[in-house]
Design a protein around this motif. Structure first.
Motif, PDB file in Angstrom:
ATOM      1  N   PHE A  38       1.300  -0.494   0.106  1.00  0.00           N
ATOM      2  CA  PHE A  38      -0.172  -0.037  -0.130  1.00  0.00           C
ATOM      3  C   PHE A  38       1.155   1.046  -0.112  1.00  0.00           C
ATOM      4  O   PHE A  38       0.225   1.854  -0.958  1.00  0.00           O
ATOM      5  CB  PHE A  38      -0.779  -0.128   1.417  1.00  0.00           C
ATOM      6  N   GLU A  39       1.732   1.242   1.073  1.00  0.00           N
ATOM      7  CA  GLU A  39       2.901   2.181   0.746  1.00  0.00           C
ATOM      8  C   GLU A  39       3.591   2.311  -0.541  1.00  0.00           C
ATOM      9  O   GLU A  39       4.140   3.422  -0.845  1.00  0.00           O
ATOM     10  CB  GLU A  39       3.437   2.389   2.363  1.00  0.00           C
ATOM     11  N   ARG A  40       4.285   1.865  -0.869  1.00  0.00           N
ATOM     12  CA  ARG A  40       4.754   1.389  -1.679  1.00  0.00           C
ATOM     13  C   ARG A  40       4.062   2.087  -3.046  1.00  0.00           C
ATOM     14  O   ARG A  40       4.787   3.149  -3.978  1.00  0.00           O
ATOM     15  CB  ARG A  40       5.369   0.095  -2.799  1.00  0.00           C
ATOM     16  N   GLY A  41       2.848   1.283  -2.898  1.00  0.00           N
ATOM     17  CA  GLY A  41       2.308   2.231  -4.518  1.00  0.00           C
ATOM     18  C   GLY A  41       1.963   3.698  -4.264  1.00  0.00           C
ATOM     19  O   GLY A  41       1.504   4.576  -5.415  1.00  0.00           O
ATOM     20  N   ARG A  42       1.194   4.036  -3.151  1.00  0.00           N
ATOM     21  CA  ARG A  42       1.207   5.595  -2.925  1.00  0.00           C
ATOM     22  C   ARG A  42       2.071   6.581  -3.650  1.00  0.00           C
ATOM     23  O   ARG A  42       1.760   7.701  -3.806  1.00  0.00           O
ATOM     24  CB  ARG A  42       1.064   5.804  -1.083  1.00  0.00           C
ATOM     25  N   ARG A  43       3.754   5.856  -3.172  1.00  0.00           N
ATOM     26  CA  ARG A  43       4.416   7.262  -3.182  1.00  0.00           C
ATOM     27  C   ARG A  43       4.693   6.518  -4.565  1.00  0.00           C
ATOM     28  O   ARG A  43       5.004   7.991  -5.282  1.00  0.00           O
ATOM     29  CB  ARG A  43       5.623   5.862  -2.918  1.00  0.00           C
ATOM     30  N   LEU A  44       4.733   5.813  -5.225  1.00  0.00           N
ATOM     31  CA  LEU A  44       4.282   5.685  -6.713  1.00  0.00           C
ATOM     32  C   LEU A  44       3.156   6.697  -7.469  1.00  0.00           C
ATOM     33  O   LEU A  44       3.472   7.513  -8.394  1.00  0.00           O
ATOM     34  CB  LEU A  44       4.120   4.606  -7.166  1.00  0.00           C
ATOM     35  N   PHE A  45       2.341   6.501  -6.560  1.00  0.00           N
ATOM     36  CA  PHE A  45       1.168   7.288  -6.668  1.00  0.00           C
ATOM     37  C   PHE A  45       1.256   8.826  -7.121  1.00  0.00           C
ATOM     38  O   PHE A  45       1.283   9.609  -7.713  1.00  0.00           O
ATOM     39  CB  PHE A  45       0.112   6.977  -6.048  1.00  0.00           C
ATOM     40  N   ILE A  46       2.066   9.541  -5.718  1.00  0.00           N
ATOM     41  CA  ILE A  46       2.415  10.724  -6.089  1.00  0.00           C
ATOM     42  C   ILE A  46       3.544  10.972  -6.729  1.00  0.00           C
ATOM     43  O   ILE A  46       3.916  12.279  -7.511  1.00  0.00           O
ATOM     44  CB  ILE A  46       2.845  10.753  -4.099  1.00  0.00           C
ATOM     45  N   GLU A  47       4.568  10.334  -7.229  1.00  0.00           N
ATOM     46  CA  GLU A  47       5.933  10.308  -8.251  1.00  0.00           C
ATOM     47  C   GLU A  47       5.655  10.516  -9.109  1.00  0.00           C
ATOM     48  O   GLU A  47       5.930  11.347 -10.390  1.00  0.00           O
ATOM     49  CB  GLU A  47       7.120   9.118  -8.131  1.00  0.00           C
ATOM     50  N   GLU A  48       4.379   9.738 -10.303  1.00  0.00           N
ATOM     51  CA  GLU A  48       3.937   9.935 -11.427  1.00  0.00           C
ATOM     52  C   GLU A  48       3.061  11.003 -11.095  1.00  0.00           C
ATOM     53  O   GLU A  48       2.735  12.151 -12.782  1.00  0.00           O
ATOM     54  CB  GLU A  48       2.837   8.434 -11.151  1.00  0.00           C
ATOM     55  N   ALA A  49       2.089  11.676 -10.915  1.00  0.00           N
ATOM     56  CA  ALA A  49       1.522  13.076 -10.036  1.00  0.00           C
ATOM     57  C   ALA A  49       2.547  13.911 -10.287  1.00  0.00           C
ATOM     58  O   ALA A  49       2.786  15.327 -11.122  1.00  0.00           O
ATOM     59  CB  ALA A  49       1.006  13.092  -9.437  1.00  0.00           C
TER      60      ALA A  49
END
Length: 296
Positions: A79-90
């Motif tokens: 979950f935390e890794r996905g959230r970091r990627l979500f912000i990186e892509e944003a």
């Protein structure tokens, strides 16, 4: 409160009127595997925006206080890794300024999760457009829509990002036949240099065979396949045979045979080239695909 009521799950969407940062939620727009999308307004000037909320259904759920939390301890890291990627892509998407790519305006953290704020446009998705008109796209329309859309995809690739979920539902047709590419929920950086593995988003009839495999070699050629599949669907009226099934027994006839004399040879050859099963046999870039398409 009754025992039955106490067992009710919290609603998947945030309720109308919820305040998020500097925005107020008006209503839900979409429900995907990794995120939820809302129509909202900026409190300062009432400008309408779309807000995407990170909520991967296989990993997390919403509490009664509207926080998004991992389903259990085993899912915390994912979950935390996905959230970091979500912000990186944003962050990457916010740097892409292209008229035919949905514009990321802001991103922030709240409710133990992350949010991405995008411009909101009115129109019909390509799938809705096709259902409404009940006939294949003519070549003039295709050449009004796809070259400018492809230019937008190229700008994504130039920023080391892949879309990986191009399909008729993710292409908005605005007024004056102006396309807009939506939904970057499946987007991944390219090339991947640090060994990270990503979750896969698959759409039968549009995803190339490499997206079905954990060690699949995804790249710009993967978006080319999805674009070619979208174009073929637009002239045939139905999605093509899924790539994973074609790998076992390819039943799809070449577009240059099926649609001969109905569309230009260059367009049909581009579709066939983009739909090659082996990634290395496809056009490796948007420029290469466009060159075939415009060859007449």
């Amino acid at each position: 409160m009754s025992a039955k009521a106490s067992k009710l799950k919290p609603p998947p969407f945030l309720p109308t009127g919820t305040i998020l940062d500097q925005y107020i939620v008006e209503r839900a727009l979409a429900n995907g595997g990794f995120s939820l999308v809302y129509l909202a307004r900026q409190l300062r000037d009432q400008t309408q925006v779309a807000i995407k909320e990170y909520l991967p259904k296989r990993l997390a759920h919403r509490t009664r206080r509207n926080h998004v939390v991992p389903a259990d301890k085993k899912r915390i890291n994912s979950f935390e890794r996905g959230r970091r990627l979500f912000i990186e892509e944003a962050k990457v998407l916010s740097r892409i300024k292209h008229n035919n790519i949905v514009q990321v305006l802001n991103y922030f953290t709240a409710n133990s999760t992350s949010y991405l704020v995008m411009s909101f446009d009115y129109g019909k998705t390509l799938s809705q457009y096709l259902r409404l008109h009940k006939k294949p796209l003519d070549e003039d329309f295709i050449f009004r829509i796809f070259p400018v859309l492809l230019d937008g995809v190229q700008s994504i690739h130039q920023n080391q990002l892949l879309h990986l979920d191009i399909k008729p539902e993710n292409i908005l047709i605005r007024g004056a036949d102006d396309p807009l590419l939506l939904d970057f929920g499946a987007a991944q950086p390219f090339p991947v240099s640090d060994g990270r593995k990503f979750g896969r988003v698959l759409t039968r009839g549009y995803s190339p065979v490499e997206q079905y495999k954990t060690d699949g070699n995804v790249g710009p050629w993967s978006d080319v396949y999805a674009i070619a599949a979208t174009m073929r669907m637009s002239i045939e009226g139905k999605a093509i045979q899924p790539a994973i099934d074609r790998e076992k027994e390819d039943q799809m006839r070449p577009a240059v045979v099926v649609f001969k004399r109905k569309y230009s040879n260059g367009l049909l050859r581009a579709i066939d080239a983009g739909l090659e099963l082996r990634p290395e046999d496809r056009p490796q870039s948007i420029d290469e695909f466009l060159s075939i398409m415009k060859s007449g």
